[in-house]
Design a protein around this motif. Structure first.
Motif, PDB file in Angstrom:
ATOM      1  N   THR A 165       0.811  -1.212   0.000  1.00 39.38           N
ATOM      2  CA  THR A 165       0.000   0.000   0.000  1.00 39.38           C
ATOM      3  C   THR A 165       0.843   1.259   0.000  1.00 39.38           C
ATOM      4  OG1 THR A 165      -0.119  -0.170   2.418  1.00 39.38           O
ATOM      5  CG2 THR A 165      -1.957  -1.080   1.154  1.00 39.38           C
ATOM      6  N   ASP A 166       2.156   1.103   0.168  1.00 33.79           N
ATOM      7  CA  ASP A 166       2.998   2.296   0.084  1.00 33.79           C
ATOM      8  C   ASP A 166       3.034   2.849  -1.334  1.00 33.79           C
ATOM      9  OD1 ASP A 166       4.353   0.182  -0.971  1.00 33.79           O
ATOM     10  OD2 ASP A 166       6.258   0.618   0.023  1.00 33.79           O
ATOM     11  N   GLU A 171       6.118   9.596  -6.644  1.00 37.32           N
ATOM     12  CA  GLU A 171       7.580   9.639  -6.600  1.00 37.32           C
ATOM     13  C   GLU A 171       8.108  10.799  -5.776  1.00 37.32           C
ATOM     14  OE1 GLU A 171       7.929  11.954 -10.901  1.00 37.32           O
ATOM     15  OE2 GLU A 171       8.620   9.876 -10.702  1.00 37.32           O
ATOM     16  N   ASP A 172       7.260  11.805  -5.531  1.00 39.97           N
ATOM     17  CA  ASP A 172       7.690  12.937  -4.711  1.00 39.97           C
ATOM     18  C   ASP A 172       7.303  12.769  -3.247  1.00 39.97           C
ATOM     19  OD1 ASP A 172       8.743  14.278  -6.929  1.00 39.97           O
ATOM     20  OD2 ASP A 172       6.755  15.074  -7.449  1.00 39.97           O
ATOM     21  N   GLY A 522      -2.126  -3.304 -10.242  1.00 40.49           N
ATOM     22  CA  GLY A 522      -0.764  -3.735 -10.481  1.00 40.49           C
ATOM     23  C   GLY A 522      -0.045  -2.908 -11.519  1.00 40.49           C
ATOM     24  N   GLU A 523      -0.780  -2.003 -12.207  1.00 37.97           N
ATOM     25  CA  GLU A 523      -0.147  -1.145 -13.195  1.00 37.97           C
ATOM     26  C   GLU A 523       0.124   0.223 -12.592  1.00 37.97           C
ATOM     27  OE1 GLU A 523      -2.444  -0.805 -16.708  1.00 37.97           O
ATOM     28  OE2 GLU A 523      -2.578  -2.958 -17.065  1.00 37.97           O
ATOM     29  N   SER A 524       1.186   0.841 -12.985  1.00 39.43           N
ATOM     30  CA  SER A 524       1.443   2.231 -12.632  1.00 39.43           C
ATOM     31  C   SER A 524       1.263   3.064 -13.892  1.00 39.43           C
ATOM     32  CB  SER A 524       2.863   2.414 -12.086  1.00 39.43           C
ATOM     33  OG  SER A 524       3.027   1.700 -10.889  1.00 39.43           O
ATOM     34  N   GLY A 525       0.574   4.173 -13.775  1.00 36.50           N
ATOM     35  CA  GLY A 525       0.369   4.997 -14.961  1.00 36.50           C
ATOM     36  C   GLY A 525      -0.789   5.937 -14.793  1.00 36.50           C
TER      37      GLY A 525
END
Length: 548
Positions: A165-166, A171-172, A522-525
């Motif tokens: 969950t982190d 990214e910032d 499960g995807e980042s975007g």
């Protein structure tokens, strides 16, 4: 008093003018003298020994005696009601009653003189009220407008769970989840106007301040956690719905308006489950019944519409709305460099973002089965970021959508609940050049249960489970290189309506969403995936509703 004069004088005058039916030898002059000269005024009908309650004129004679006191009898205590009246007797009766009328008139004149000033003031006030009423009637637009309203206050929060969950941090290091407790409201005002008694001009005004919180449809998990009682208008009161409907013959109903949704024009409601999450609406809101407030029109038909309400009826509906129906230009506009500067629209055009919906249903208030078909143009299919469907499908493809629904609700409340079931299928007509991995088909299903008078009369218990929208086919190779989606988003809700008074309801509710991003888990975007294999949302709220 005029009416009394007419009723009293008419028979007496006829008696005085009529020919003498009896000759002089038959006329009892002494009896007339006795009748006219009696000095004892009768004050009660019971003083007459020959008058009985069964006599047909008993009540009329009683009224003359007790109200006006102008009826005399004979010295021997008889009235002789079956005896013919002579002209002398009529004259005596008329004289006695006219004396009483004169007394009443003189008394009224004295009272009117005494209260002359007060009567003048009252007359002035009445004239003023009549003028105001006349002005109001001249300026009002309808004498049959009814206002009803509802204020809904929601306090609650959500939390997230699952692997890693982190990943809720960007990214910032900024937290992306909306887990803070929020307190928001929605207020609705309904104006129902009828000009003929059978038609309806419906106007709905709404305002609310949900904005970007988890329950608004604009939070981190998007529409999956949107509740039905939400409105994001930054506290501005807006016209939310506006249409006019009227009957056509006995069994048809016609609709038309600049602010209407498809399902308001249906002859049959697909389900009877009362929901908290909007995705449980109408037996699966993301199927054929998904809609957007737009200009539109429609017609429905109910067999023997005005027959017994409990009889089985066949119901047919067809309607069309256009999300860009208020846009005058029909095509997209481009500048000299080929950049689009404005979008086209129009009512019934290829850029209108229109939706045609048809429905057939059969049943009674206790049970019903229905089927629906919708053709949705690109931009009108419900989806977008934060839903299992994804934004790409919403923006660039038309869809053919189907729904099958049924419900049963017992006539008497008890432990047997009402049951609403629904299944939906949406097939997207992807244009040439659409990238592999784009969703090409989605399905949905749900089961909703309601217990009326649960634990206490007037209260309601509700529970629903389903997959309101999950991907079942994708274009080309999917994330598992199979062409099939790896989806499985489930939704659950449980609530209890506590009826505090006839106008106040408090509803605590819980909901749980497994994999609310569906295929994109499960995807980042840009579509809101978490980067984890599992992800879930738990929400709790208390909704308080005030009706007025």
């Amino acid at each position: 008093m005029k009416l009394f004069h007419q009723l009293l004088v008419a028979p007496a005058a006829l008696g005085l003018l009529a020919p003498v039916a009896a000759n002089a030898t038959e006329l009892n002059i002494n009896g007339v003298s006795d009748y006219a000269a009696t000095g004892e005024q009768v004050t009660s009908i019971t003083q007459f020994s020959d008058v009985y309650p069964t006599d047909w004129a008993y009540q009329a004679l009683s009224n003359l005696i007790e109200r006006y006191g102008c009826v005399a009898g004979y010295p021997n205590g008889t009235y002789r009601g079956n005896r013919a009246m002579t002209r002398f007797e009529a004259a005596a009766l008329l004289n006695a009653c006219l004396d009483r009328v004169t007394e009443v008139t003189d008394e009224l004149k004295r009272l009117m003189k005494e209260f002359e000033k007060e009567l003048a003031i009252l007359k002035g006030r009445v004239d003023g009220l009549e003028a105001r009423v006349g002005e109001l009637e001249a300026t009002q637009f309808s004498t049959t407008t009814k206002l009803s309203g509802k204020a809904e206050m929601t306090i609650g929060a959500t939390s997230y769970g699952g692997d890693e969950t982190d990943e809720l941090y960007d990214e910032d290091g900024n937290y992306l989840g909306d887990t803070a407790t929020t307190f928001s409201y929605r207020t609705t005002l309904n104006l129902n106007t009828s000009f003929t008694g059978k038609d309806l001009l419906y106007t709905r005004l709404r305002t609310g301040n949900f904005n970007e919180n988890a329950f608004s449809g604009n939070g981190y998990t998007g529409k999956q956690t949107q509740i039905e009682a939400s409105k994001s208008s930054a506290n501005s009161l807006k016209v939310d719905k506006l249409w006019y409907q009227f009957p056509l013959g006995n069994d048809f109903q016609v609709f038309g308006g600049p602010l209407i949704e498809n399902y308001y024009m249906l002859a049959a409601t697909p389900g009877v489950y009362k929901h908290v999450l909007k995705q449980f609406k109408l037996g699966g809101y993301y199927g054929a019944y998904g809609a957007s407030t737009s200009p539109g029109f429609g017609i429905n038909w109910i067999s023997n519409r005005n027959a017994d309400y409990s009889d089985p009826k066949l119901k047919l509906s067809a309607n069309y709305v256009s999300k860009n129906g208020m846009v005058s230009q029909t095509r997209d506009q481009f500048d000299s460099d080929g950049e689009k500067i404005s979008s086209g629209g129009g009512f019934g055009t290829e850029n209108g973002k229109g939706k045609f919906l048809s429905q057939i249903a059969y049943g009674t208030p206790s049970w019903q089965v229905s089927a629906a078909y919708a053709y949705s143009q690109k931009g009108m299919t419900v989806g977008g970021a934060g839903t299992p469907l994804g934004a790409s499908t919403k923006g660039y493809s038309d869809a053919n959508q189907f729904n099958l629904n049924a419900y049963y609700q017992p006539l008497d409340s008890g432990w047997i609940p009402s049951i609403s079931v629904g299944w939906s299928l949406s097939s997207y007509n992807l244009p040439d050049g659409t990238a592999d991995g784009t969703r090409s088909q989605t399905q949905g299903w749900l089961v909703g249960l309601n217990w009326q008078d649960a634990f206490m009369r007037g209260n309601r218990l509700g529970f629903a489970v389903g997959q309101p929208q999950f991907v079942t086919a994708i274009k080309g190779q999917g994330k598992n290189d199979t062409g099939y989606a790896d989806d499985g988003n489930y939704a659950f809700e449980l609530y209890y309506d506590f009826q505090v008074t006839d106008n106040i309801t408090v509803t605590p509710a819980l909901f749980y969403l497994s994999r609310p991003f569906g295929q994109r888990t499960g995807e980042s975007g840009e579509y809101g995936g978490t980067g984890a294999d599992t992800f879930s949302t738990l929400g709790g709220l208390v909704l308080t509703t005030f009706k007025f």
